[in-house]
Structures are given as C-alpha cells and as structure tokens.
Design a protein around this motif. Structure first.
Motif, short mmCIF file in Angstrom:
data_model
loop_
_atom_site.label_atom_id
_atom_site.label_comp_id
_atom_site.label_asym_id
_atom_site.label_seq_id
_atom_site.Cartn_x
_atom_site.Cartn_y
_atom_site.Cartn_z
N ARG A 30 2.44 -4.02 -3.41
CA ARG A 30 1.18 -3.70 -2.74
C ARG A 30 1.40 -3.46 -1.25
NH1 ARG A 30 -3.01 -6.00 0.04
NH2 ARG A 30 -5.11 -5.22 -0.51
N THR A 34 0.63 0.11 0.65
CA THR A 34 -0.44 0.17 1.66
C THR A 34 0.06 0.29 3.09
OG1 THR A 34 -0.54 -2.26 1.69
CG2 THR A 34 -2.07 -1.10 0.22
N ASN A 61 -4.03 5.39 4.96
CA ASN A 61 -3.34 5.12 3.71
C ASN A 61 -4.18 5.54 2.51
OD1 ASN A 61 -2.73 3.03 1.31
ND2 ASN A 61 -0.88 3.34 2.52
N THR A 64 -5.82 2.54 0.49
CA THR A 64 -6.81 1.67 1.12
C THR A 64 -8.14 2.38 1.38
OG1 THR A 64 -5.95 2.17 3.33
CG2 THR A 64 -5.03 0.25 2.19
#
Length: 262
Positions: A30, A34, A61, A64
């Motif tokens: 993750r 991100t 990103n 996100t």
C-alpha cells in the motif's frame, strides 16, 4: 514416574506470525502504491475533445484520488453533463467520460434556453431555427434567474415537460411532433401539432403542401390519459384534421371545434 510434557502453543504462534507477516506485506504494498512516482497521474484521456481544465489532477496519486467525489465536482462545472465518470487507467492516466443531457425542449425567455427532461437548463441559443425541438412560450413572467446546470421546479415547466414526455412515448403519435407549447396557466396550456394532409399524395421529389397546425388545449392532471385521448382523436379524424379548429381537453369530456361550426 513419567515425565510431564510441556504443551507449547506451536500452532497458534505460527498462525500469529503468518498474520503479522501478511499485514506487513499489505502495508508495504500500500505504501509503495500510494507514494511511488510511478502511479502519479500524468494525463487525462477521453473519447472527446477536453475543454475542461484537469491540470489539478496531474501529479496526484492515482490510488488516493476519490474518483466519485471528483466526478461530482467536474459535473458541477459542466452544465450539459448529466453525470461524469472517472476511471483509473494504470499506471498513470485517468479516463473521463461525459454523459450529456438530452435536450427535450427550448424555452423562450429573454433568450432561448435548452432544457432536459428533469427541468435542468443547460444551454442557450440566440436563434432556435434548425433545432428540431418543441418551443415553450409564455413562461417569461414565471421563470427568473436561470442558472445553467440547475433544475427548475416551476410547476408550469414541470407540467409542460410531462406533456412532452408522454407525447413522445405514445406509439400512436409517432408520426406527429409538437411544434410549440403556449403556457397560460396550469389550467390553460395550448399544444400546436403540425400535420400534413397530403402526406401520402406526393412523391419524395415533390414539394409537400403547406403545413397545417392542429391546436390542442389541455390542463393539468391525468396527462397520460389526455395524451391517449389526443392520439385517439387524431387517428380517428386523420382524414379530417384540416377541418378541426381545435381540440379542448380542459373539461370532463373532450370538445372538438370544427372550423365551419357556428
């Protein structure tokens, strides 16, 4: 004397280690997804030419981004958009699709405004010529401060839109089209429907006869039923439409006024 065995919880400890390892791996993935520059938005693609500024999305990103929220924000800046759809195109692009509003009528105010089936004004024109849409008149004193992209809840407009909707849905009215709707009040609305008496009497290369207009007077309430009555009467009198001055459906029983009636 037998020696007592220690009951060491090997299996639960092993499972705990596996779970911790999975959590760590997911967290690491993750973080990479991100924070990596590889997944920063570099461009916007679409099936149509883009006239909206999407520069504020570049460099952010791709994982996100709140695509639903951004879609709503973009739609607010696009009056003729019914909705906007955003999708990720990995690794670094966004796809945007504009679902446009479908015009159903022109409303004459201080200029001509295009309106959709929900009562949302989303465009304006100086000249309605060439636009094959019903023209709504008589609302000049009822509609003020038009904001493109916003819905109008004016009762007269909502009634007119329901008339257009049911008219267009009627199978029996498929050969006819509303030319104009004149609004007095919700109890006094006049529909103008052009018809051709010589529709089948000339070939495609011949100039058709002068256009005739049938006038239909209608009021609020039971619009679906009233459109059914109009279609029934027009098909019943289709060879005699030229002799009809108007059809009045504002009362309990429909009234047909003929031109030669005294």
């Amino acid at each position: 004397m037998k020696r007592r065995k220690d009951n060491f919880p090997v299996r639960p400890l092993f499972l705990s280690i596996i779970i911790i390892a999975i959590i760590f791996i997911i967290g690491y993935i993750r973080k990479v997804l991100t924070t990596s520059d590889y997944f920063k938005v570099k461009g916007i693609i679409s099936r149509e030419e883009l006239n909206t500024d999407f520069s504020y999305l570049k460099g952010r990103n791709i994982f996100t981004l709140d695509l639903s929220g951004e879609s709503v924000n973009i739609a607010k800046k696009c009056p003729d958009c019914l909705r906007v759809r955003l999708a990720r195109v990995l690794p670094d692009h966004l796809f945007v699709e504009f679902i446009r509003r479908r015009p159903v009528a022109l409303v004459k105010l201080y200029r001509y405004f295009v309106v959709d089936q929900y009562g949302v004004f989303f465009g304006s024109v100086l000249n309605p010529d060439g636009l094959n849409l019903p023209l709504v008149t008589g609302l000049e004193t009822r509609l003020f401060g038009i904001t493109l992209g916003k819905r109008s809840a004016t009762k007269e407009l909502i009634l007119v839109l329901s008339i257009i909707k049911e008219f267009n849905k009627s199978f029996l009215m498929r050969d006819y089209q509303i030319r104009r709707i004149e609004v007095g009040t919700v109890e006094d609305i006049t529909i103008f429907i052009p018809f051709d008496l010589n529709k089948d009497a000339y070939s495609q290369w011949q100039v058709p006869a002068r256009e005739n207009i049938l006038e239909v007077r209608i009021s609020q309430g039971n619009i679906l039923e009233k459109i059914a009555v109009i279609s029934g009467l027009m098909n019943q009198e289709k060879h005699n439409l030229g002799n009809i001055k108007y059809i009045d459906l504002r009362f309990k029983e429909p009234v047909i006024k003929f031109k030669d009636a005294k």
